[in-house]
Structures are given as C-alpha cells and as structure tokens.
Write an enzyme that holds these catalytic residues in place. Structure first.
Site, PDB file in Angstrom:
ATOM      1  N   ASN A 180      -7.795  21.639  10.082  1.00  0.00           N
ATOM      2  CA  ASN A 180      -7.782  21.283  11.510  1.00  0.00           C
ATOM      3  C   ASN A 180      -7.929  22.528  12.390  1.00  0.00           C
ATOM      4  O   ASN A 180      -8.609  22.503  13.416  1.00  0.00           O
ATOM      5  CB  ASN A 180      -6.495  20.527  11.859  1.00  0.00           C
ATOM      6  CG  ASN A 180      -6.440  19.165  11.180  1.00  0.00           C
ATOM      7  OD1 ASN A 180      -7.411  18.727  10.570  1.00  0.00           O
ATOM      8  ND2 ASN A 180      -5.307  18.485  11.274  1.00  0.00           N
ATOM      9  N   ASN A 207     -10.940  14.177  13.299  1.00  0.00           N
ATOM     10  CA  ASN A 207     -11.273  13.755  11.933  1.00  0.00           C
ATOM     11  C   ASN A 207     -12.743  13.948  11.545  1.00  0.00           C
ATOM     12  O   ASN A 207     -13.018  14.601  10.532  1.00  0.00           O
ATOM     13  CB  ASN A 207     -10.798  12.316  11.707  1.00  0.00           C
ATOM     14  CG  ASN A 207      -9.278  12.216  11.749  1.00  0.00           C
ATOM     15  OD1 ASN A 207      -8.625  13.004  12.426  1.00  0.00           O
ATOM     16  ND2 ASN A 207      -8.696  11.263  11.048  1.00  0.00           N
ATOM     17  N   ALA A 232       3.023  13.252   5.460  1.00  0.00           N
ATOM     18  CA  ALA A 232       3.375  12.867   4.090  1.00  0.00           C
ATOM     19  C   ALA A 232       2.226  13.240   3.162  1.00  0.00           C
ATOM     20  O   ALA A 232       1.056  13.145   3.535  1.00  0.00           O
ATOM     21  CB  ALA A 232       3.617  11.365   4.021  1.00  0.00           C
ATOM     22  N   VAL A 248       1.999   7.636   3.237  1.00  0.00           N
ATOM     23  CA  VAL A 248       2.876   7.154   4.314  1.00  0.00           C
ATOM     24  C   VAL A 248       3.757   6.002   3.836  1.00  0.00           C
ATOM     25  O   VAL A 248       4.963   5.970   4.092  1.00  0.00           O
ATOM     26  CB  VAL A 248       2.019   6.741   5.545  1.00  0.00           C
ATOM     27  CG1 VAL A 248       2.857   6.020   6.574  1.00  0.00           C
ATOM     28  CG2 VAL A 248       1.372   7.977   6.158  1.00  0.00           C
ATOM     29  N   GLY A 298       0.820  -1.207   0.000  1.00  0.00           N
ATOM     30  CA  GLY A 298       0.000   0.000   0.000  1.00  0.00           C
ATOM     31  C   GLY A 298       0.851   1.253   0.000  1.00  0.00           C
ATOM     32  O   GLY A 298       0.895   1.960   1.009  1.00  0.00           O
ATOM     33  N   PRO A 299       1.531   1.528  -1.144  1.00  0.00           N
ATOM     34  CA  PRO A 299       2.390   2.717  -1.170  1.00  0.00           C
ATOM     35  C   PRO A 299       1.600   4.013  -1.421  1.00  0.00           C
ATOM     36  O   PRO A 299       1.743   4.662  -2.455  1.00  0.00           O
ATOM     37  CB  PRO A 299       3.376   2.419  -2.306  1.00  0.00           C
ATOM     38  CG  PRO A 299       2.671   1.446  -3.187  1.00  0.00           C
ATOM     39  CD  PRO A 299       1.644   0.720  -2.367  1.00  0.00           C
ATOM     40  N   GLY A 300       0.744   4.370  -0.470  1.00  0.00           N
ATOM     41  CA  GLY A 300       0.088   5.691  -0.486  1.00  0.00           C
ATOM     42  C   GLY A 300       1.104   6.695   0.042  1.00  0.00           C
ATOM     43  O   GLY A 300       2.317   6.486  -0.093  1.00  0.00           O
ATOM     44  N   LYS A 352      -3.614   7.942  20.033  1.00  0.00           N
ATOM     45  CA  LYS A 352      -3.774   8.445  18.664  1.00  0.00           C
ATOM     46  C   LYS A 352      -5.242   8.363  18.249  1.00  0.00           C
ATOM     47  O   LYS A 352      -5.770   9.269  17.607  1.00  0.00           O
ATOM     48  CB  LYS A 352      -2.882   7.626  17.714  1.00  0.00           C
ATOM     49  CG  LYS A 352      -2.947   8.021  16.239  1.00  0.00           C
ATOM     50  CD  LYS A 352      -2.265   9.341  15.971  1.00  0.00           C
ATOM     51  CE  LYS A 352      -2.506   9.954  14.607  1.00  0.00           C
ATOM     52  NZ  LYS A 352      -2.228   9.167  13.460  1.00  0.00           N
ATOM     53  N   SER A 405      -7.169  13.521   7.336  1.00  0.00           N
ATOM     54  CA  SER A 405      -7.357  12.470   6.339  1.00  0.00           C
ATOM     55  C   SER A 405      -8.843  12.229   6.058  1.00  0.00           C
ATOM     56  O   SER A 405      -9.235  11.962   4.921  1.00  0.00           O
ATOM     57  CB  SER A 405      -6.679  11.186   6.809  1.00  0.00           C
ATOM     58  OG  SER A 405      -7.061  10.891   8.128  1.00  0.00           O
TER      59      SER A 405
HETATM   60  O1  PAF Z   1      -5.731  11.581  10.244  1.00  0.00           O
HETATM   61  C1  PAF Z   1      -5.128  12.668  10.296  1.00  0.00           C
HETATM   62  O2  PAF Z   1      -5.322  13.591   9.486  1.00  0.00           O
HETATM   63  C2  PAF Z   1      -4.054  12.855  11.357  1.00  0.00           C
HETATM   64  O3  PAF Z   1      -3.942  11.643  12.070  1.00  0.00           O
HETATM   65  C3  PAF Z   1      -4.285  14.015  12.331  1.00  0.00           C
HETATM   66  C4  PAF Z   1      -3.398  13.834  13.545  1.00  0.00           C
HETATM   67  C5  PAF Z   1      -5.714  14.135  12.761  1.00  0.00           C
HETATM   68  C6  PAF Z   1      -3.812  15.318  11.727  1.00  0.00           C
HETATM   69  O4  PAF Z   1      -4.524  15.728  10.611  1.00  0.00           O
END
Ligand code: PAF
Length: 301
Positions: free
Chosen positions: A200, A190, A127, A15, A11-13, A182, A252
């Site tokens: 954000n 998110n 990334a 990251v 999965g070379p997205g 996390k 994301s």
């Molecule tokens: O999913 C994401 O975008 C990241 O984990 C985070 C820490 C919320 C920063 O945008």
C-alpha cells in the site's frame, strides 16, 4: 456476560476466523461453515497478544438450523453461491450479518432473503490466515454495523455482542454511508496496488499517486450524488492516512492477483462504475483500472 448467542460463521477465511475465535472466547456458541460442507471439527489458534486455541464444529446442520446469527464473511462474489443453498436450512428468525469488501452483493439476492433480519458491517481489524489452522490478529481496528432492512433495525443487540468480543464496534443506522466510505478507500488502493504489484505504501510514489488523486476525484462525484457528505480533500486525506497506516501491507486485491485468485473488482470499482453511469458521471480512470484488473484475471482464471 451477555446471554450466549448461537453463531455460525460462513466462510472462515482470515476475517471470519478472527471473529470466530474472539466470539467463542467471549462465551458464545460458535460453529463454522466451509465450502466443502463435510462435517468435521476444526481447531483454530489465534495469535494476538497471547496464543490461544479454540475448537469448532464445522458444517454441522443442527448448529446451522439453530443459529441466531449467521455471520457471512465470504468475499462479495461468493455471497450468492455460498448462502443460497443454506437458506432452506435456516430458521426464518436467523439474523444475517454480512461483512465483506465492496457493495452490491446483497442487492443481487435481497428478494430471496428479505424475510430475515439483515445487518451489514465493515471492519478495519487486520487479520492474516497464516495456515488453515492459524489466524493472526495483525492490527486493532474498529467495526461499524447497521441495518440493511427494517427487521435488521431491531437487532441492535448484535453490536453489543461484537463489541464485547472484539472491541470496538459502533451501531450506525446509516451503514450505507460507512460502506460507501470504505468502498471509496478500496477503489483508490486495491486496483492500483494489484496493477503495480506494490505494498500500500508504494502508492505514495508521485507517479502512482496522481492516479490515486484522479480515482478519488471521480469517486467523490459519485459519493455526492449518493448523498454521502465527504469533500474531495477529506476523501484524499483519509485515503492517504490509510496508505501510510498500512504502508507495509499488501492489499487484498494485490494478494488475490499474486495468488491468481478471482478478485473483488466487480463489487468495488465495478459497483462504482455502475453508479457513475446511473448518475451520468464520467469515471475514465476507474474504468481503465477496472479493465486492467479484468485483463489480469483473464490471464489466470
Ligand atoms: O482490502 C484491503 O486490503 C483493505 O480493505 C485496505 C483498507 C485497502 C487495506 O489494505
């Protein structure tokens, strides 16, 4: 230098491509495995301080069968469909390293992979895949890695492989705690950034921030039951720090909704809700956000 390790990145997205370039730069034998499974060569350029180019063999069954480390960087909801078809091609000693947002994806397949050493990791490196051949390292971060099973416990040397390639990486035998922290940040940032279609930093506006506080309050009650020691004020402080450090970024989930892709909601808020239910905790704000993201997804999937 350490002995070169044979690594396949599944999965070379953004990251996965970032790690592929840095691991190859450090002298490891890196190949890639992509969704289409067609053997090819893939050049990747990495823009960080300096621009550098790397060439990878892609979907090479021989490299896959000889890899010491399968580094799985697909999204949580893709883990099962991407990994299970590859299992017959792997050696039983291949170490499986999972790095994705959210929790619960490995639990769903653990019986099929329990004979492999399994590691989990979480990273704060930024990334961005600028094109199919170009990845940008948008922010230095830190990686935490640790064992999912007892075989994984014997693979601490992978921490050195990672830290020599893209510093810094720390070994944490309690990786679940790092993953929960996390997850807590992802629950707070998110869904709200996707629903409000904001960067954000937009979450610091007082009307939206009320929801951030409410999400953190519910998440902290679940953390407590999961024996993750983090007070409500510490959690809120951490979330606020991430919001200001990444104020200009789109999360994301915001990007997934913007580009009308499936999101990771089931493995972020969905996982939290499952645990809240098990512990008899009411998590109505998280439930509302979950429903709203599911509704958004229904409109475009
Ligand atoms: O999913 C994401 O975008 C990241 O984990 C985070 C820490 C919320 C920063 O945008």
């Amino acid at each position: 230098m350490d002995l070169p390790v044979n690594i396949t990145i599944l999965g070379p997205g953004a990251v996965g491509s970032l790690w592929a370039c840095y691991l190859q730069k450090a002298g490891h034998n890196v190949s890639l495995w992509t969704r289409n499974s067609i053997p090819s060569e893939l050049p990747l350029s990495l823009s960080a301080k300096e621009n550098s180019s790397y060439a990878f063999s892609c979907n090479n069954k021989e490299s896959l069968s000889q890899c010491d480390l399968l580094f799985i960087t697909v999204k949580a909801w893709q883990v099962e469909s991407a990994l299970l078809p590859l299992l017959p091609l792997l050696s039983k000693d291949t170490i499986l390293l999972f790095m994705h947002n959210g929790m619960g994806a490995i639990d769903a397949i653990k019986d099929q992979i329990s004979h492999h050493p399994i590691l989990q990791a979480t990273t704060t490196h930024g990334a961005l895949k600028e094109s199919s051949h170009k990845v940008k390292h948008t922010g230095m971060g830190h990686t935490v890695i640790g064992p999912f099973n007892s075989l994984g416990n014997q693979c601490q040397f992978i921490q050195e492989v990672l830290t020599h390639s893209l510093p810094s990486t720390e070994w944490n035998p309690e990786i679940k705690v790092a993953l929960w922290k996390k997850l807590a940040i992802n629950c707070a940032i998110n869904p709200l950034t996707a629903i409000h279609r904001c960067q954000n930093g937009g979450l610091s506006q007082s009307d939206i921030h009320q929801d951030v506080v409410q999400v953190c309050c519910e998440v902290q009650q679940v953390l407590q039951q999961e024996e993750v020691i983090l007070s409500q004020s510490e959690l809120l402080l951490t979330v606020n720090q991430v919001i200001s450090a990444t104020a200009e970024n789109y999360s994301s989930m915001n990007r997934d909704c913007f580009y009308q892709r499936k999101t990771e909601i089931d493995f972020i808020t969905g996982f939290l809700l499952q645990k809240a239910k098990q512990h008899g905790i009411s998590a109505s704000t998280n439930q509302t956000l979950y429903n709203q993201i599911k509704q958004l997804e229904e409109n475009f999937l």
